[in-house]
Scaffold this active site. Sequence first.
Site, short mmCIF file in Angstrom:
data_model
loop_
_atom_site.label_atom_id
_atom_site.label_comp_id
_atom_site.label_asym_id
_atom_site.label_seq_id
_atom_site.Cartn_x
_atom_site.Cartn_y
_atom_site.Cartn_z
N ASP A 189 0.83 -1.20 0.00
CA ASP A 189 0.00 0.00 0.00
C ASP A 189 0.86 1.25 0.00
O ASP A 189 0.57 2.24 -0.68
CB ASP A 189 -0.96 0.00 1.19
CG ASP A 189 -0.24 -0.15 2.53
OD1 ASP A 189 0.94 -0.56 2.55
OD2 ASP A 189 -0.88 0.13 3.57
N TYR A 190 1.98 1.22 0.73
CA TYR A 190 2.89 2.37 0.79
C TYR A 190 3.51 2.63 -0.59
O TYR A 190 3.52 3.76 -1.08
CB TYR A 190 3.97 2.12 1.83
CG TYR A 190 4.98 3.24 1.95
CD1 TYR A 190 4.66 4.40 2.63
CD2 TYR A 190 6.25 3.12 1.40
CE1 TYR A 190 5.58 5.44 2.76
CE2 TYR A 190 7.18 4.13 1.52
CZ TYR A 190 6.84 5.29 2.20
OH TYR A 190 7.76 6.31 2.30
N CYS A 191 4.02 1.56 -1.23
CA CYS A 191 4.64 1.72 -2.54
C CYS A 191 3.61 2.20 -3.56
O CYS A 191 3.90 3.07 -4.39
CB CYS A 191 5.26 0.41 -3.00
SG CYS A 191 6.74 -0.05 -2.08
N SER A 193 1.03 4.07 -3.04
CA SER A 193 0.76 5.49 -2.80
C SER A 193 1.89 6.36 -3.31
O SER A 193 1.66 7.46 -3.83
CB SER A 193 0.52 5.74 -1.31
OG SER A 193 1.70 5.54 -0.54
#
Length: 305
Positions: A189-191, A193
């Site tokens: 999810d971080y990547c 975003s």
Amino acid sequence: SFLILQTFDFLELIVGVGFYLFEAFVRLLVQPAWKDVEGEIVLVTGAAQGLGKLIAEELGHLGATLVLWDVNREALEKTAKELRSTLDVRVYAYACDCSRRTEVYRTAELVKREVGDVSILVNNAGVVTGKYTFTEAPDNLVDRTLRVNIAAHFWTYKAFLPDMISRNHGHLVCIACHGGLFAMNGLADYCASKFAAIGFAESIALELRVLQKEGIKTTIVCPYLINTTMFQGCQTKWPSFLPVMDKKAAAKRIVDAILREKMYLLLPSSLYLLMALKRYTFSQVVYMQSPSKQNCLCIEVFKSK
């Protein structure tokens, strides 16, 4: 005639690519002079601590008026008080959850009335949760990551970009991450975003070029690990090639890129080499640069970078 038109378009493309490659080479050899930011109004999100605070401080030393946003009101007020005591510039602080559209718009109107038109916008606020695989990650944390790390950029741009366009003057700074260039295990999810943040910033830069608003600049920053609370406990597999950067040194490099109006800044410089290799050795390069996690990345609330 269609064939002639296609040939002309192809030749135009080749000439254009050659020109821009030459321009990029010249820029490597001849660094442009710093622009003057004295009197400019700079807004930094996630400015209560870490990288955001240091970027604001560096720009304050150069005479910029500072507008600090952060969700942590107590830490924000402490930072604002500290900067007011050490800098000879105006410093304003506004508690704001950048993931909430209506709150961004409301706070932006306060800034315009009380301070003036923001001319440099630094989207730095971010959040990361790294103790779960994607299928195990709670939905509310995935949603939070996407709202803070990318949706917030939409709302801040919507709030401040129209005034920049009307004046043909401004600078948009996206503090992304190497996770927007390379995938990382356990951070889907971080990547996602950060990939989105980079794509969004590039698209806006293209829109501004088509609109012939050359007075508005865009800088996209993709750092590797920085020794801030956001990545506390993370280790690099290749400390000599991909070191964990000192946050003060990183802030200085970022401000230098803003002042020289660079569109991209990758930190450390070895990331440029990895980007060139990624296309041909994807899995190996992605694995090589992925940081080791030892009791780290367990953050479930806003953390200024």
